[in-house]
Design a protein around this motif. Structure first.
Motif, PDB file in Angstrom:
ATOM      1  N   TYR A 127     -41.789 -20.621 -12.828  1.00 38.45           N
ATOM      2  CA  TYR A 127     -42.315 -19.651 -11.851  1.00 38.45           C
ATOM      3  C   TYR A 127     -41.676 -19.881 -10.483  1.00 38.45           C
ATOM      4  O   TYR A 127     -41.246 -18.942  -9.814  1.00 38.45           O
ATOM      5  CB  TYR A 127     -43.841 -19.765 -11.738  1.00 38.45           C
ATOM      6  CG  TYR A 127     -44.424 -18.769 -10.768  1.00 38.45           C
ATOM      7  CD1 TYR A 127     -44.845 -17.514 -11.196  1.00 38.45           C
ATOM      8  CD2 TYR A 127     -44.516 -19.062  -9.407  1.00 38.45           C
ATOM      9  CE1 TYR A 127     -45.343 -16.582 -10.302  1.00 38.45           C
ATOM     10  CE2 TYR A 127     -45.013 -18.138  -8.501  1.00 38.45           C
ATOM     11  CZ  TYR A 127     -45.428 -16.903  -8.958  1.00 38.45           C
ATOM     12  OH  TYR A 127     -45.915 -15.981  -8.066  1.00 38.45           O
TER      13      TYR A 127
ATOM     14  N   VAL B 220     -37.938 -18.729 -10.589  1.00 37.74           N
ATOM     15  CA  VAL B 220     -37.797 -17.266 -10.689  1.00 37.74           C
ATOM     16  C   VAL B 220     -38.188 -16.582  -9.375  1.00 37.74           C
ATOM     17  O   VAL B 220     -37.566 -15.616  -8.950  1.00 37.74           O
ATOM     18  CB  VAL B 220     -38.663 -16.727 -11.862  1.00 37.74           C
ATOM     19  CG1 VAL B 220     -38.749 -15.209 -11.831  1.00 37.74           C
ATOM     20  CG2 VAL B 220     -38.082 -17.192 -13.190  1.00 37.74           C
ATOM     21  N   HIS B 221     -39.243 -17.116  -8.725  1.00 36.13           N
ATOM     22  CA  HIS B 221     -39.736 -16.474  -7.499  1.00 36.13           C
ATOM     23  C   HIS B 221     -39.258 -17.190  -6.240  1.00 36.13           C
ATOM     24  O   HIS B 221     -39.856 -17.053  -5.179  1.00 36.13           O
ATOM     25  CB  HIS B 221     -41.270 -16.428  -7.505  1.00 36.13           C
ATOM     26  CG  HIS B 221     -41.827 -15.566  -8.595  1.00 36.13           C
ATOM     27  ND1 HIS B 221     -41.982 -16.017  -9.883  1.00 36.13           N
ATOM     28  CD2 HIS B 221     -42.241 -14.280  -8.608  1.00 36.13           C
ATOM     29  CE1 HIS B 221     -42.473 -15.048 -10.633  1.00 36.13           C
ATOM     30  NE2 HIS B 221     -42.636 -13.983  -9.884  1.00 36.13           N
ATOM     31  N   TRP B 222     -38.187 -17.973  -6.369  1.00 37.32           N
ATOM     32  CA  TRP B 222     -37.730 -18.821  -5.264  1.00 37.32           C
ATOM     33  C   TRP B 222     -37.563 -18.048  -3.959  1.00 37.32           C
ATOM     34  O   TRP B 222     -37.945 -18.492  -2.893  1.00 37.32           O
ATOM     35  CB  TRP B 222     -36.410 -19.493  -5.658  1.00 37.32           C
ATOM     36  CG  TRP B 222     -35.970 -20.541  -4.691  1.00 37.32           C
ATOM     37  CD1 TRP B 222     -35.000 -20.433  -3.748  1.00 37.32           C
ATOM     38  CD2 TRP B 222     -36.501 -21.865  -4.552  1.00 37.32           C
ATOM     39  NE1 TRP B 222     -34.881 -21.603  -3.036  1.00 37.32           N
ATOM     40  CE2 TRP B 222     -35.800 -22.503  -3.512  1.00 37.32           C
ATOM     41  CE3 TRP B 222     -37.519 -22.574  -5.208  1.00 37.32           C
ATOM     42  CZ2 TRP B 222     -36.057 -23.807  -3.101  1.00 37.32           C
ATOM     43  CZ3 TRP B 222     -37.774 -23.873  -4.803  1.00 37.32           C
ATOM     44  CH2 TRP B 222     -37.055 -24.477  -3.768  1.00 37.32           C
ATOM     45  N   ASN B 223     -36.966 -16.848  -4.057  1.00 40.00           N
ATOM     46  CA  ASN B 223     -36.715 -16.095  -2.827  1.00 40.00           C
ATOM     47  C   ASN B 223     -37.593 -14.871  -2.677  1.00 40.00           C
ATOM     48  O   ASN B 223     -37.339 -14.012  -1.849  1.00 40.00           O
ATOM     49  CB  ASN B 223     -35.244 -15.679  -2.763  1.00 40.00           C
ATOM     50  CG  ASN B 223     -34.425 -16.779  -2.119  1.00 40.00           C
ATOM     51  OD1 ASN B 223     -34.903 -17.427  -1.188  1.00 40.00           O
ATOM     52  ND2 ASN B 223     -33.233 -17.020  -2.621  1.00 40.00           N
ATOM     53  N   LYS B 224     -38.642 -14.784  -3.533  1.00 39.54           N
ATOM     54  CA  LYS B 224     -39.508 -13.606  -3.457  1.00 39.54           C
ATOM     55  C   LYS B 224     -40.725 -13.925  -2.612  1.00 39.54           C
ATOM     56  O   LYS B 224     -41.192 -15.050  -2.580  1.00 39.54           O
ATOM     57  CB  LYS B 224     -39.943 -13.181  -4.864  1.00 39.54           C
ATOM     58  CG  LYS B 224     -38.782 -12.637  -5.680  1.00 39.54           C
ATOM     59  CD  LYS B 224     -39.239 -12.233  -7.060  1.00 39.54           C
ATOM     60  CE  LYS B 224     -38.034 -11.789  -7.890  1.00 39.54           C
ATOM     61  NZ  LYS B 224     -38.372 -11.713  -9.313  1.00 39.54           N
ATOM     62  N   ASP B 225     -41.249 -12.887  -1.972  1.00 34.71           N
ATOM     63  CA  ASP B 225     -42.416 -13.081  -1.124  1.00 34.71           C
ATOM     64  C   ASP B 225     -43.517 -12.148  -1.594  1.00 34.71           C
ATOM     65  O   ASP B 225     -44.197 -11.533  -0.802  1.00 34.71           O
ATOM     66  CB  ASP B 225     -42.039 -12.799   0.332  1.00 34.71           C
ATOM     67  CG  ASP B 225     -43.165 -13.215   1.268  1.00 34.71           C
ATOM     68  OD1 ASP B 225     -44.108 -13.849   0.777  1.00 34.71           O
ATOM     69  OD2 ASP B 225     -43.098 -12.898   2.455  1.00 34.71           O
TER      70      ASP B 225
ATOM     71  N   LYS C 263     -51.835 -17.238  -1.648  1.00 35.39           N
ATOM     72  CA  LYS C 263     -51.067 -16.220  -0.921  1.00 35.39           C
ATOM     73  C   LYS C 263     -51.966 -15.347  -0.062  1.00 35.39           C
ATOM     74  O   LYS C 263     -51.645 -15.025   1.078  1.00 35.39           O
ATOM     75  CB  LYS C 263     -50.301 -15.350  -1.916  1.00 35.39           C
ATOM     76  CG  LYS C 263     -49.130 -16.090  -2.508  1.00 35.39           C
ATOM     77  CD  LYS C 263     -48.315 -15.195  -3.386  1.00 35.39           C
ATOM     78  CE  LYS C 263     -47.147 -15.993  -3.936  1.00 35.39           C
ATOM     79  NZ  LYS C 263     -46.348 -15.196  -4.844  1.00 35.39           N
TER      80      LYS C 263
ATOM     81  N   SER D 148     -44.887 -18.300   4.902  1.00 34.44           N
ATOM     82  CA  SER D 148     -44.890 -17.039   4.160  1.00 34.44           C
ATOM     83  C   SER D 148     -45.235 -17.271   2.699  1.00 34.44           C
ATOM     84  O   SER D 148     -45.301 -18.413   2.242  1.00 34.44           O
ATOM     85  CB  SER D 148     -43.518 -16.361   4.249  1.00 34.44           C
ATOM     86  OG  SER D 148     -42.615 -17.022   3.379  1.00 34.44           O
TER      87      SER D 148
ATOM     88  N   ARG E 278     -43.437 -16.766   0.245  1.00 34.91           N
ATOM     89  CA  ARG E 278     -42.284 -17.336  -0.450  1.00 34.91           C
ATOM     90  C   ARG E 278     -42.417 -18.864  -0.572  1.00 34.91           C
ATOM     91  O   ARG E 278     -42.099 -19.452  -1.593  1.00 34.91           O
ATOM     92  CB  ARG E 278     -41.019 -16.983   0.333  1.00 34.91           C
ATOM     93  CG  ARG E 278     -39.737 -17.259  -0.412  1.00 34.91           C
ATOM     94  CD  ARG E 278     -38.543 -16.949   0.449  1.00 34.91           C
ATOM     95  NE  ARG E 278     -38.536 -17.789   1.643  1.00 34.91           N
ATOM     96  CZ  ARG E 278     -37.616 -17.693   2.594  1.00 34.91           C
ATOM     97  NH1 ARG E 278     -36.680 -16.789   2.508  1.00 34.91           N
ATOM     98  NH2 ARG E 278     -37.656 -18.489   3.645  1.00 34.91           N
TER      99      ARG E 278
ATOM    100  N   ASN F 255     -44.618 -19.751  -3.438  1.00 37.40           N
ATOM    101  CA  ASN F 255     -43.899 -19.665  -4.717  1.00 37.40           C
ATOM    102  C   ASN F 255     -43.125 -20.948  -4.971  1.00 37.40           C
ATOM    103  O   ASN F 255     -43.103 -21.480  -6.073  1.00 37.40           O
ATOM    104  CB  ASN F 255     -42.902 -18.497  -4.694  1.00 37.40           C
ATOM    105  CG  ASN F 255     -43.590 -17.165  -4.914  1.00 37.40           C
ATOM    106  OD1 ASN F 255     -44.654 -17.111  -5.516  1.00 37.40           O
ATOM    107  ND2 ASN F 255     -42.997 -16.097  -4.417  1.00 37.40           N
ATOM    108  N   ARG F 256     -42.471 -21.433  -3.917  1.00 38.83           N
ATOM    109  CA  ARG F 256     -41.663 -22.651  -4.059  1.00 38.83           C
ATOM    110  C   ARG F 256     -42.547 -23.876  -4.264  1.00 38.83           C
ATOM    111  O   ARG F 256     -42.158 -24.822  -4.949  1.00 38.83           O
ATOM    112  CB  ARG F 256     -40.786 -22.839  -2.816  1.00 38.83           C
ATOM    113  CG  ARG F 256     -39.753 -21.741  -2.682  1.00 38.83           C
ATOM    114  CD  ARG F 256     -38.913 -21.878  -1.435  1.00 38.83           C
ATOM    115  NE  ARG F 256     -37.910 -20.826  -1.395  1.00 38.83           N
ATOM    116  CZ  ARG F 256     -36.939 -20.759  -0.489  1.00 38.83           C
ATOM    117  NH1 ARG F 256     -36.854 -21.667   0.453  1.00 38.83           N
ATOM    118  NH2 ARG F 256     -36.062 -19.774  -0.527  1.00 38.83           N
TER     119      ARG F 256
END
Lengths: 34, 537
Positions: A26, A29-34, B93, B279, B281, B284-285
């Motif tokens: 996860y 895949v979402h490394w650069n998604k916000d 989030k 953010s 993002r 997610n990381r």
């Protein structure tokens, strides 16, 4: 079966590792998604 | 002994340096309360994990796995899927987004700004400040017990030294100092636990061989006599689940689902971490490292706890609980008997890191709950937030230390550490979870329904904890003083209720109260101030 004959224990063992792997996938895949 | 002194001294020096760096980098109230909202995602994930996992999670629950077996791994599954994936992606989030939009610094502040209720912030802040010391004292006792056992030093002396150290770290460094220290603590915890699992599996000849040996253990000579009591309770081996509906099964399942599994979503000291990144993002990381971190904490503790039975049996002919003498002694005894000498000192620091990182976050949350939420925002005191928070942290820590000292005088057979932890988790879930979900996801939820849910959730769970649930009511002593019994339903037709966890009763009732109030009051109208989030909620 990893030496674990009881299915519910085998599943817990696999899902623990699988859950952590899912987190990694996860994150990538979402490394650069916000 | 030399290993212990060297490791502890090194640890204290590095912690002091990190706290000082946090102090130097803290320029504003937001820095002090929220680490400036620009924390690196890996630091945030490790800080969340290190706060979540205390000494009791490793020693207490690891010991429980030594007694009951690998069924506890279901808790690790929940920790990762609920405590990391759902918590970060679904709750994290939205919390970060709304927290930034409204400029909030704490969880009570987020709820009160969202519902436009100053009373809510004061009520939530006061409740956290009054009951978090019970959890903090359980965490503190976990560290002090272990250090006392390992070094032979006096319980009271260690308690005072640790409390003073924690006070200096937190009051000086604020959340920035805490999160830098957490990253260091988390790295120590990760390395220590990784070594522990690799060494344990290689000691027993590999993964499959270790599990097979543990599966065969109940049939080995002399084991049946030792597990007699457990088998009567439903135990059926360390690599199988206990029989459904038996006391051992209930013990595992209610701890799983009730206390730690769901309670984690509404912890003020954990949800504040989501507001420290800039953010979605970053969250997610953070998921990437969060899941692995938790796997290496509880997953390793539970597996090693269960496998320790094989080592103890091969060496002494006794199973873990018999060889170690008590639940909480299984992991420490295993380390002492079967791992290299130098690792004993390292593992002591691992447990210190686990306890201190949780304690620091709790002291910070107690301070912001009384200082920021109750005194500054709800009572509108003139003094500045950081000063009020620092004073409140000191008070919270002193109360926690006194409670720890008192619990040291209680009967040792009471699992005070596990009780203190599950008590706070249950109370938070029943009080905050329904309102927290409504604040994040239900735009039309009215303020009065949120207040009804919070007040009923806290009142019902406190009543249940103090008077009905025997495990907690018995050790809190108030029921005994008033009614001369450890639970008001004990010995009556409702006796079963004395075994039911407060969260099982209070959380559904808190949800129902909120829903009924919502049905009576109706949706929030666009013109009302509670619609402050019409654009975001």
């Amino acid at each position: 079966m990893l030496g674990l004959p009881d299915v519910s224990i085998w599943l817990a063992y696999v899902l623990s590792i699988g859950g952590a792997v899912l987190c990694v996938i996860y994150g990538i895949v979402h490394w650069n998604k916000d | 002994m030399i290993y212990i002194i060297v490791s502890l001294s090194l640890y204290a020096v590095i912690m002091a340096v990190l706290s000082f760096i946090g102090y130097r980098k803290t320029k504003s109230t937001s820095d002090y309360l929220l680490a400036g909202r620009e924390i690196h995602p890996i630091i945030m994930a490790v800080s969340y994990g290190a706060t979540f996992i205390s000494t009791s999670a490793i020693v207490g629950f690891g010991g429980a796995a030594g007694q009951f077996g690998m069924g506890l791994l279901w808790l690790t599954v929940l920790n990762i899927l609920v405590g990391v994936l759902i918590a970060f992606i679904v709750f994290g989030k939205k919390t970060r987004e709304i927290g930034h939009k409204l400029g909030t610094n704490t969880m009570p502040e987020l709820l009160s700004q969202r519902f436009d209720s100053r009373f809510m912030q004061g009520y939530a802040g006061l409740l956290i400040f009054l009951f978090m010391p019970i959890y903090a004292s359980a965490v503190l006792k976990g560290i002090v017990d272990y250090v006392a056992k390992y070094t032979g030093a006096n319980f009271d002396v260690i308690l005072i030294v640790l409390s003073v150290l924690s006070a200096v770290f937190v009051i000086m460094g604020g959340l920035k100092g805490i999160m830098f220290a957490d990253a260091f603590n988390g790295a120590i915890m990760f390395a220590g636990m990784a070594f522990l699992i690799i060494y344990t599996y290689s000691l027993l000849g590999g993964v499959n061989e270790a599990h097979e040996a543990l599966t065969r253990l109940p049939d080995m000579s002399g084991v049946k006599e030792q597990t007699d009591g457990l088998v009567k309770g439903g135990f059926s081996g360390w690599t199988s689940m206990p029989k459904m509906g038996t006391p051992v099964w209930w013990n595992i399942v209610s701890t799983l689902v009730a206390g730690v599994g769901i309670g984690v979503l509404a912890q003020p000291q954990l949800s504040v971490k989501f507001m420290t990144v800039k953010s979605g993002r970053e969250l997610n990381r953070a998921v990437l490292s969060g899941g692995i971190f938790i796997l290496f904490m509880t997953g390793v503790a539970f597996t090693v706890g269960a496998l320790s039975n094989v080592s103890f049996y091969n060496e002494t002919g006794e199973i873990a609980i018999k060889a170690a003498g008590a639940n909480d002694a299984i992991i420490p005894s295993f380390i002492k008997m079967f791992l290299p000498d130098w690792f004993g000192g390292i593992f002591l620091v691992v447990l210190m890191a686990a306890g201190i990182s949780t304690l620091n976050a709790l002291v910070h949350s107690m301070g912001t709950a009384l200082g920021r939420d109750f005194l500054k925002q709800s009572l509108k005191l003139k003094t500045n937030t950081v000063k009020l928070t620092r004073i409140a942290m000191g008070i919270g820590l002193v109360i926690s230390a006194i409670l720890t000292w008192l619990s040291g005088k209680l009967d040792v057979s009471m699992a005070i550490i596990a009780i203190g932890t599950s008590l706070f988790y249950g109370l938070c879930a029943a009080t905050f979870l329904p309102t927290y979900i409504a604040a994040l996801f239900i735009k039309k939820f009215p303020k009065k329904a949120a207040l009804a849910s919070m007040i009923s959730g806290s009142a019902i769970s406190l009543f249940w904890l103090f008077f009905v649930q025997e495990k907690t009511a018995g050790s809190l002593q108030i029921c005994k003083m008033l009614f001369g019994t450890t639970s008001i339903v004990k010995g009556t037709a409702l006796n079963t209720f004395s075994m039911v966890d407060a969260i099982v009763i209070a959380l559904p009732l808190s949800v129902i109260t909120g829903m009924i109030a919502w049905a009576i009051i109706g949706n929030v109208r666009e013109s009302e101030p509670a619609g402050v989030l019409n654009s975001a909620g």
